[in-house]
Design a protein around this motif. Structure first.
Motif, PDB file in Angstrom:
ATOM      1  N   GLY A 110       4.777 -72.102  47.936  1.00 40.50           N
ATOM      2  CA  GLY A 110       5.600 -71.937  46.751  1.00 40.50           C
ATOM      3  C   GLY A 110       5.246 -72.952  45.682  1.00 40.50           C
ATOM      4  O   GLY A 110       4.275 -73.698  45.802  1.00 40.50           O
ATOM      5  N   THR A 111       6.066 -72.955  44.655  1.00 34.74           N
ATOM      6  CA  THR A 111       5.814 -73.805  43.497  1.00 34.74           C
ATOM      7  C   THR A 111       6.650 -75.086  43.509  1.00 34.74           C
ATOM      8  O   THR A 111       6.536 -75.899  42.605  1.00 34.74           O
ATOM      9  CB  THR A 111       6.123 -73.031  42.201  1.00 34.74           C
ATOM     10  N   TYR A 112       7.491 -75.259  44.531  1.00 37.24           N
ATOM     11  CA  TYR A 112       8.430 -76.382  44.532  1.00 37.24           C
ATOM     12  C   TYR A 112       7.735 -77.712  44.790  1.00 37.24           C
ATOM     13  O   TYR A 112       7.008 -77.874  45.762  1.00 37.24           O
ATOM     14  CB  TYR A 112       9.501 -76.156  45.596  1.00 37.24           C
ATOM     15  N   ARG A 113       7.994 -78.659  43.897  1.00 34.73           N
ATOM     16  CA  ARG A 113       7.553 -80.049  44.056  1.00 34.73           C
ATOM     17  C   ARG A 113       8.718 -80.926  43.651  1.00 34.73           C
ATOM     18  O   ARG A 113       9.004 -81.044  42.466  1.00 34.73           O
ATOM     19  CB  ARG A 113       6.348 -80.348  43.185  1.00 34.73           C
ATOM     20  N   SER A 139      12.063 -72.710  42.790  1.00 33.73           N
ATOM     21  CA  SER A 139      10.744 -72.390  43.334  1.00 33.73           C
ATOM     22  C   SER A 139      10.544 -70.885  43.432  1.00 33.73           C
ATOM     23  O   SER A 139      11.490 -70.121  43.605  1.00 33.73           O
ATOM     24  CB  SER A 139      10.595 -72.994  44.734  1.00 33.73           C
ATOM     25  N   ALA A 164       2.906 -76.603  48.481  1.00 34.36           N
ATOM     26  CA  ALA A 164       3.131 -76.306  47.061  1.00 34.36           C
ATOM     27  C   ALA A 164       1.784 -75.975  46.429  1.00 34.36           C
ATOM     28  O   ALA A 164       0.822 -76.735  46.565  1.00 34.36           O
ATOM     29  CB  ALA A 164       3.773 -77.497  46.366  1.00 34.36           C
ATOM     30  N   GLU A 220       8.371 -68.528  45.926  1.00 34.62           N
ATOM     31  CA  GLU A 220       7.669 -68.754  47.178  1.00 34.62           C
ATOM     32  C   GLU A 220       7.623 -67.522  48.072  1.00 34.62           C
ATOM     33  O   GLU A 220       8.318 -66.537  47.824  1.00 34.62           O
ATOM     34  CB  GLU A 220       8.280 -69.945  47.921  1.00 34.62           C
TER      35      GLU A 220
END
Length: 116
Positions: free
Chosen positions: A112-115, A96, A67, A98
Motif C-alpha cells: 500500500g501507500t501508507y507511510r 492508504s 509501502a 492497499e
C-alpha cells in the motif's frame, strides 16, 4: 524507487495484543485506530526507531507490509506473476490505498501507500 517494509501480525483482539506487546516486550504505541464500533482494529507499535503493525483479524501468522509508490501498478504486476489476491485494492480510512495477496507458498503480503 523508495520502499518501506513493516512487520505485521493479526490478532483476534488487538487491544489485548497491545497490552501484552507493550507490557511484555516494551513496545510503545505510536497509533491505535478504532473502527466505528470503537474496537481497535489497527495499531502501530514502536520498537526503538522501528515499527511493527498489528491488525484485527483471524490470527494466521505474521505478514509483511510494504509501502510502494504506485500500488495500482504493483497490484497488476503481482496478479500477472501469479500472486493470489486476497484483498483487492481498497482505500483505507487511515489514508492508504492497499491490497493483500499470498505468494505461492501461502505467505501473506500487504502492499500500500501508507507511510506513518
Amino acid at each position: 524507487m523508495t520502499r518501506t517494509v513493516y512487520a505485521l501480525a493479526r490478532y483476534s483482539d488487538c487491544r489485548a495484543a497491545i497490552d501484552f506487546l507493550t507490557g511484555a516486550f516494551g513496545f510503545r504505541v505510536h497509533e491505535a485506530a478504532k473502527n466505528d464500533e470503537g474496537v481497535v482494529n489497527h495499531a502501530e507499535l514502536l520498537a526503538g526507531d522501528d515499527m511493527i503493525m498489528i491488525g484485527q483479524g483471524r490470527p494466521g501468522g505474521p505478514g509483511i507490509y510494504v509501502a510502494v509508490e504506485d500500488v495500482e501498478a504493483h497490484h497488476d504486476r503481482a496478479r500477472a506473476a501469479g500472486a493470489t489476491i486476497t484483498m483487492e485494492l481498497t482505500d483505507q480510512p487511515y489514508g492508504s490505498r492497499e491490497y493483500a495477496c499470498q505468494d505461492p507458498e501461502g505467505n501473506p503480503w500487504f502492499f500500500g501507500t501508507y507511510r506513518p
